[in-house]
Design a protein around this motif. Structure first.
Motif, short mmCIF file in Angstrom:
data_model
loop_
_atom_site.label_atom_id
_atom_site.label_comp_id
_atom_site.label_asym_id
_atom_site.label_seq_id
_atom_site.Cartn_x
_atom_site.Cartn_y
_atom_site.Cartn_z
N ASN A 260 -1.54 -10.13 -6.23
CA ASN A 260 -1.45 -11.46 -6.85
C ASN A 260 -0.01 -11.94 -7.05
O ASN A 260 0.22 -12.98 -7.67
CB ASN A 260 -2.21 -11.48 -8.18
N GLY A 261 0.96 -11.17 -6.54
CA GLY A 261 2.37 -11.57 -6.61
C GLY A 261 2.98 -11.47 -7.99
O GLY A 261 4.02 -12.07 -8.25
N LYS A 262 2.37 -10.70 -8.89
CA LYS A 262 2.89 -10.57 -10.26
C LYS A 262 3.93 -9.48 -10.37
O LYS A 262 4.65 -9.40 -11.37
CB LYS A 262 1.75 -10.33 -11.24
N THR A 263 4.00 -8.60 -9.36
CA THR A 263 5.03 -7.57 -9.34
C THR A 263 5.44 -7.30 -7.90
O THR A 263 4.62 -7.43 -6.99
CB THR A 263 4.55 -6.27 -10.03
N ILE A 264 6.72 -7.00 -7.70
CA ILE A 264 7.23 -6.62 -6.39
C ILE A 264 7.34 -5.10 -6.41
O ILE A 264 8.10 -4.54 -7.20
CB ILE A 264 8.62 -7.24 -6.12
N PRO A 265 6.58 -4.42 -5.56
CA PRO A 265 6.56 -2.96 -5.62
C PRO A 265 7.80 -2.34 -5.01
O PRO A 265 8.44 -2.92 -4.13
CB PRO A 265 5.32 -2.61 -4.78
N PRO A 266 8.14 -1.12 -5.45
CA PRO A 266 9.23 -0.39 -4.81
C PRO A 266 8.81 0.04 -3.40
O PRO A 266 7.62 0.04 -3.06
CB PRO A 266 9.44 0.81 -5.73
N ILE A 267 9.77 0.40 -2.60
CA ILE A 267 9.51 0.78 -1.22
C ILE A 267 8.54 1.94 -1.12
O ILE A 267 7.65 1.96 -0.27
CB ILE A 267 10.84 1.11 -0.49
N ALA A 268 8.68 2.94 -2.00
CA ALA A 268 7.77 4.09 -1.96
C ALA A 268 6.32 3.64 -2.13
O ALA A 268 5.41 4.16 -1.47
CB ALA A 268 8.14 5.10 -3.04
N THR A 269 6.08 2.69 -3.00
CA THR A 269 4.73 2.16 -3.22
C THR A 269 4.25 1.40 -1.98
O THR A 269 3.10 1.55 -1.56
CB THR A 269 4.71 1.24 -4.46
N LEU A 270 5.14 0.61 -1.37
CA LEU A 270 4.77 -0.11 -0.14
C LEU A 270 4.40 0.87 0.97
O LEU A 270 3.47 0.62 1.73
CB LEU A 270 5.93 -0.99 0.33
N MET A 271 5.12 1.97 1.05
CA MET A 271 4.82 2.97 2.09
C MET A 271 3.44 3.57 1.86
O MET A 271 2.68 3.79 2.81
CB MET A 271 5.90 4.05 2.12
N LYS A 272 3.08 3.82 0.61
CA LYS A 272 1.75 4.37 0.31
C LYS A 272 0.66 3.36 0.66
O LYS A 272 -0.38 3.72 1.21
CB LYS A 272 1.67 4.77 -1.17
N ILE A 273 0.90 2.08 0.33
CA ILE A 273 -0.07 1.04 0.65
C ILE A 273 -0.23 0.92 2.18
O ILE A 273 -1.35 0.84 2.69
CB ILE A 273 0.33 -0.31 0.02
N ALA A 274 0.89 0.91 2.89
CA ALA A 274 0.85 0.81 4.35
C ALA A 274 0.05 1.97 4.94
O ALA A 274 -0.81 1.78 5.81
CB ALA A 274 2.25 0.77 4.93
N ASP A 275 0.31 3.19 4.47
CA ASP A 275 -0.44 4.36 4.95
C ASP A 275 -1.93 4.21 4.67
O ASP A 275 -2.77 4.48 5.52
CB ASP A 275 0.07 5.65 4.29
N ALA A 276 -2.27 3.76 3.46
CA ALA A 276 -3.68 3.61 3.08
C ALA A 276 -4.38 2.56 3.95
O ALA A 276 -5.57 2.69 4.24
CB ALA A 276 -3.80 3.24 1.61
N LEU A 277 -3.63 1.54 4.37
CA LEU A 277 -4.21 0.48 5.20
C LEU A 277 -4.09 0.79 6.70
O LEU A 277 -4.52 0.00 7.53
CB LEU A 277 -3.53 -0.86 4.90
N GLY A 278 -3.48 1.94 7.03
CA GLY A 278 -3.34 2.32 8.43
C GLY A 278 -2.35 1.47 9.19
O GLY A 278 -2.51 1.20 10.37
N THR A 279 -1.28 1.04 8.51
CA THR A 279 -0.28 0.20 9.14
C THR A 279 1.11 0.69 8.78
O THR A 279 1.27 1.77 8.22
CB THR A 279 -0.49 -1.29 8.74
N LYS A 280 2.13 -0.11 9.07
CA LYS A 280 3.52 0.22 8.77
C LYS A 280 4.07 -0.78 7.76
O LYS A 280 3.59 -1.91 7.69
CB LYS A 280 4.36 0.17 10.05
N VAL A 281 5.09 -0.37 7.03
CA VAL A 281 5.73 -1.26 6.07
C VAL A 281 6.22 -2.53 6.75
O VAL A 281 6.08 -3.63 6.22
CB VAL A 281 6.90 -0.55 5.35
N SER A 282 6.78 -2.39 7.94
CA SER A 282 7.31 -3.57 8.65
C SER A 282 6.22 -4.61 8.91
O SER A 282 6.49 -5.81 8.87
CB SER A 282 7.98 -3.15 9.96
#
Length: 188
Positions: free
Chosen positions: A37-59
């Motif tokens: 919902n855009g209420k927080t900007i996650p740190p890179i480590a969190t983005l990497m975990k989300i990308a892995d969970a979604l089967g994609t890359k941070v980029s």
């Protein structure tokens, strides 16, 4: 498309709910909802975990337009696209438009005193950091290093790591890799 909407869109396209992705990432459903919902900007480590969970890359999460080949980024673009997180640092992800890369380079800018509650990071892959300006202490596992311009560290990103700026501002280059490419099958 902004980051939160992109994450939500990918999750919904995969018919997955907030709880499932949050559980895989190891954080709360509430945090994932705030990110989407855009209420927080996650740190890179969190983005990497989300990308892995979604089967994609941070980029892929950071940019909608994909290209291949050489990506040139002028200094002005780097400076104008610094993203300020709520974790006490700003970052710029280089070459996000190139989705087929094996590594993700970042420029980080940390300011002393912006976040007195330093977060401990841990994520899949490996990490390389190179200090450009300033001085910081960087703890990896149980060992703390004092780093100045020209110093570097290379470590397994699963090892817990934390930054402590010593000078008023620290600028450093960090290059992350994920342990496996999102589209690469497991091998033994």
């Amino acid at each position: 498309m902004d980051l939160g909407n992109k994450i939500k869109k990918m999750r919904l396209e995969q018919n997955r709910n907030l709880t499932e992705i949050a559980d895989i990432c190891g954080f709360s459903k509430s945090l994932l909802s705030k990110i989407e919902n855009g209420k927080t900007i996650p740190p890179i480590a969190t983005l990497m975990k989300i990308a892995d969970a979604l089967g994609t890359k941070v980029s892929i999460l950071l940019d909608d337009q994909q290209v291949s080949g050489t990506v040139y980024t002028p200094k002005e673009i780097t400076q104008s696209r610094l993203v300020k997180t709520d974790k006490g640092y700003s970052f710029h992800a280089f070459a996000v438009e190139r989705g087929d890369k094996w590594m993700q380079p970042f420029l980080f800018v940390c300011r002393k005193g912006e976040d007195d509650k330093r977060k401990v990071f841990s994520h899949k892959g490996e990490e390389f950091i190179f200090i450009l300006e300033g001085e910081m202490r960087y703890k990896v596992g149980n060992v703390e290093y004092t780093l100045r311009p020209g110093d570097s560290l290379y470590f397994d990103s699963l090892d817990k790591h934390t930054i402590f700026p010593v000078s008023e501002e620290v600028k450093y280059l960090a290059v992350f890799t994920q342990s496996k490419q999102a589209d690469e099958p497991d091998s033994e």
